[in-house]
Each structure stands twice: as structure tokens, then as C-alpha cells.
Write a protein that holds these residues in place. Structure first.
Motif, PDB file in Angstrom:
ATOM      1  N   LEU A 105       0.820  -1.205   0.000  1.00  0.00           N
ATOM      2  CA  LEU A 105       0.000   0.000   0.000  1.00  0.00           C
ATOM      3  C   LEU A 105       0.858   1.260   0.000  1.00  0.00           C
ATOM      4  O   LEU A 105       1.769   1.424   0.808  1.00  0.00           O
ATOM      5  N   ARG A 106       0.531   2.144  -0.923  1.00  0.00           N
ATOM      6  CA  ARG A 106       1.179   3.447  -0.940  1.00  0.00           C
ATOM      7  C   ARG A 106       0.530   4.361   0.097  1.00  0.00           C
ATOM      8  O   ARG A 106      -0.554   4.070   0.614  1.00  0.00           O
ATOM      9  N   ASP A 107       1.174   5.494   0.359  1.00  0.00           N
ATOM     10  CA  ASP A 107       0.578   6.487   1.242  1.00  0.00           C
ATOM     11  C   ASP A 107      -0.805   6.866   0.720  1.00  0.00           C
ATOM     12  O   ASP A 107      -1.001   7.080  -0.482  1.00  0.00           O
ATOM     13  N   GLY A 108      -1.771   6.927   1.634  1.00  0.00           N
ATOM     14  CA  GLY A 108      -3.144   7.225   1.244  1.00  0.00           C
ATOM     15  C   GLY A 108      -3.896   6.042   0.680  1.00  0.00           C
ATOM     16  O   GLY A 108      -5.025   6.199   0.204  1.00  0.00           O
ATOM     17  N   GLY A 109      -3.301   4.845   0.730  1.00  0.00           N
ATOM     18  CA  GLY A 109      -3.931   3.664   0.147  1.00  0.00           C
ATOM     19  C   GLY A 109      -5.100   3.143   0.955  1.00  0.00           C
ATOM     20  O   GLY A 109      -5.331   3.532   2.105  1.00  0.00           O
ATOM     21  N   ARG A 110      -5.858   2.241   0.339  1.00  0.00           N
ATOM     22  CA  ARG A 110      -7.032   1.643   0.984  1.00  0.00           C
ATOM     23  C   ARG A 110      -6.978   0.124   0.793  1.00  0.00           C
ATOM     24  O   ARG A 110      -6.749  -0.360  -0.324  1.00  0.00           O
ATOM     25  N   LEU A 111      -7.211  -0.604   1.876  1.00  0.00           N
ATOM     26  CA  LEU A 111      -7.307  -2.064   1.826  1.00  0.00           C
ATOM     27  C   LEU A 111      -8.632  -2.429   2.478  1.00  0.00           C
ATOM     28  O   LEU A 111      -8.813  -2.259   3.684  1.00  0.00           O
ATOM     29  N   THR A 190      -1.876   5.354  10.242  1.00  0.00           N
ATOM     30  CA  THR A 190      -2.417   6.672  10.559  1.00  0.00           C
ATOM     31  C   THR A 190      -1.486   7.767  10.048  1.00  0.00           C
ATOM     32  O   THR A 190      -1.933   8.764   9.462  1.00  0.00           O
ATOM     33  N   VAL A 191      -0.199   7.586  10.252  1.00  0.00           N
ATOM     34  CA  VAL A 191       0.776   8.566   9.779  1.00  0.00           C
ATOM     35  C   VAL A 191       0.753   8.670   8.258  1.00  0.00           C
ATOM     36  O   VAL A 191       0.879   9.760   7.688  1.00  0.00           O
ATOM     37  N   ARG A 192       0.552   7.539   7.588  1.00  0.00           N
ATOM     38  CA  ARG A 192       0.630   7.501   6.125  1.00  0.00           C
ATOM     39  C   ARG A 192      -0.724   7.711   5.445  1.00  0.00           C
ATOM     40  O   ARG A 192      -0.813   7.697   4.227  1.00  0.00           O
ATOM     41  N   GLY A 193      -1.781   7.910   6.224  1.00  0.00           N
ATOM     42  CA  GLY A 193      -3.092   8.163   5.638  1.00  0.00           C
ATOM     43  C   GLY A 193      -3.728   6.962   4.990  1.00  0.00           C
ATOM     44  O   GLY A 193      -4.546   7.087   4.069  1.00  0.00           O
ATOM     45  N   ILE A 194      -3.374   5.761   5.464  1.00  0.00           N
ATOM     46  CA  ILE A 194      -3.897   4.514   4.902  1.00  0.00           C
ATOM     47  C   ILE A 194      -5.152   4.086   5.657  1.00  0.00           C
ATOM     48  O   ILE A 194      -5.215   4.172   6.886  1.00  0.00           O
ATOM     49  N   LEU A 195      -6.139   3.613   4.915  1.00  0.00           N
ATOM     50  CA  LEU A 195      -7.366   3.091   5.516  1.00  0.00           C
ATOM     51  C   LEU A 195      -7.431   1.591   5.329  1.00  0.00           C
ATOM     52  O   LEU A 195      -7.345   1.079   4.211  1.00  0.00           O
ATOM     53  N   LEU A 196      -7.591   0.882   6.442  1.00  0.00           N
ATOM     54  CA  LEU A 196      -7.833  -0.565   6.455  1.00  0.00           C
ATOM     55  C   LEU A 196      -9.181  -0.773   7.107  1.00  0.00           C
ATOM     56  O   LEU A 196      -9.394  -0.351   8.248  1.00  0.00           O
TER      57      LEU A 196
END
Length: 257
Positions: A105-111, A190-196
Motif C-alpha cells: 500500500l502506498r501512502d493514502g492507500g485503501r485495503l 495513521t501517519v501515512r493516511g492509509i485506511l484498512l
């Protein structure tokens, strides 16, 4: 999703049958992102890793992943006969996808794992809550799913506290997997803006649902996809991280929440 993105983007549509994948790609409407097909049978223990490696080599990472594999089960199916394959696809397939793609996952990615509102402890007898509550790793989730699978397969789950509808423990296992991985990754994500997150699309008018319920007035898959695409492409709500989300709202995991 492809229509919501730009020609610079690529959307991969995967499945275990290359002919069906190819037909689906050919039938995709034009405009937006390029749509490509890839083989992925999540019941194969190594398939998710192989595809993840391929996408890493091509693109360096991924931005959005939907885990949506499911094995169809009908009211006339004997749970003892189908539960092994059912868990292999729905549950171990889910944890394989999570393991394979979370590192890409890149920064801001979604899984996002497509689950169900049935995937909460509200639908499980209280005596069984500790089987899935507070699990800290995907290995722990797999172990509990395997124990449930074996109990169904050998008949010991019958007459006990386990629900007879195999979809309920399976969906709970999927949501528990998201929660366990979120427990491990929350700080960095959280730091990278990723949503799981897990997501419930709601009741849909599909052949699978039609085997169980009257879904003639239920939304089409295209209509149900709107809220899922918002979760994947809209602004990140940190309150959704590690949760089961339905129409933008968090579905409580257990009584009292």
C-alpha cells in the motif's frame, strides 16, 4: 471504480477462471482507467503472493485493494461437506490477500474487505465471543477459523453454541482479520493516511442472496457499489480504521459498543 479514475490509472479485475475474467474485462465500459485482468484464486495458498509480486514489479505498489472473493453456499448444502472449501476461500483467502497486499500500500492507500453486518459478535453466542474478540494477529484469526471449520466438518458444532448458518462465523472471522491487522498497523497507517477496513454493502439483488431471501426489491450490485467506492476513493475517516463500515457508518463489533 475504473470510471471514477483517470486514463493514467490501472484497475485490475481478478478471478480464478481466465475466460470469465477476459469476458468481464472486454465488457467493461470505456472511459476512465485502463482495466486489466489477472488470474487470482485465493484458495491457492500462493496465488495472492504471486499477484502481489507481479504488481510490485509493474507498478512499485498499489493504491486500492478490494478483497471480495466468496464461495456461494445454498440452503440445501450440507455445512459439514462444504465448510472446508468455504473457509479456504472466504477466510483463509481473506487473510492471504491481507498479508500479500498490505505491504504494497502506498501512502493514502485503501485495503478493504467486503464482509457483512452479520460479521459481528452480536450474531454469536456470548460463550463464543472470546474466540474472535481481541485477536492480535492474522495467525490467531486463522487458528480460530480452523477450529470452527473442524467443528463443523466433524459434526461437533451441531447442537452446540455455533450458529448453523456458516456465513455468520465466516463473516465474523473476516472482520476479526481486519481488526487484527489494524491492531498491528494502526500507528504507521495513521501517519501515512492509509485506511484498512471491512465494509458491508448491504443486501443486494444477486443470485446468491436470492437463494436465501426475497431480494427482488434490494439494490443492484451497481447501486450498492456507490458507498464502497466512496470508502475507497473519498476522504479517509480515521474513525473507520479497523472497523466494519456500512453506508458510511461504523457497525458496532460487540454489544455495548
Amino acid at each position: 471504480m475504473a470510471q471514477r479514475l483517470s486514463p493514467r490509472d490501472t484497475v485490475y479485475l481478478t478471478g480464478r477462471d481466465l475466460d470469465r475474467v477476459t469476458r468481464a474485462v472486454d465488457a467493461a465500459p470505456g472511459g476512465g482507467a485502463r482495466v486489466r485482468g489477472e488470474l487470482l484464486d485465493v484458495a491457492d495458498p500462493n496465488a495472492a503472493d504471486r499477484l502481489a509480486d507481479r504488481l510490485r514489479d509493474r507498478h512499485g505498489g498499489v493504491d486500492v485493494v478490494f478483497g471480495n472473493a466468496v464461495m456461494r453456499v445454498g440452503p440445501d448444502d450440507d455445512p459439514r461437506k462444504i465448510v472446508t472449501e468455504y473457509a479456504e476461500v472466504n477466510n483463509f483467502g481473506t487473510t492471504r490477500v491481507l498479508r500479500a497486499f498490505a505491504p504494497l500500500l502506498r501512502d493514502g492507500g485503501r485495503l478493504i474487505v467486503v464482509a457483512s453486518s452479520l460479521g459481528t459478535l452480536h450474531y454469536l453466542a456470548p460463550v463464543l465471543h472470546d474466540r474472535f474478540d481481541g485477536l492480535a494477529s492474522l495467525e490467531e484469526v486463522d487458528a480460530q477459523v480452523a477450529a470452527w471449520r473442524d467443528a463443523v466438518a466433524d459434526g461437533s458444532a451441531r447442537g452446540g453454541a455455533w450458529p448453523g448458518f456458516v456465513n455468520i462465523p465466516s463473516k465474523i472471522g473476516q472482520v476479526a482479520a481486519v481488526r487484527a491487522l489494524a491492531h498491528q498497523r494502526r500507528e504507521q497507517d495513521t501517519v501515512r493516511g492509509i485506511l484498512l477496513a471491512a465494509v458491508c454493502p448491504g443486501m443486494m439483488n444477486t443470485p446468491t442472496s436470492g437463494m436465501w431471501w426475497d431480494v427482488s426489491d434490494a439494490p443492484s450490485p451497481a447501486d450498492a457499489a456507490v458507498s464502497l467506492l466512496h470508502l475507497a476513493l473519498g476522504p479517509v475517516d480515521l474513525g473507520h480504521y479497523g472497523q466494519l463500515v456500512h453506508n458510511g457508518n461504523v457497525v458496532p463489533w460487540k454489544p455495548g459498543e
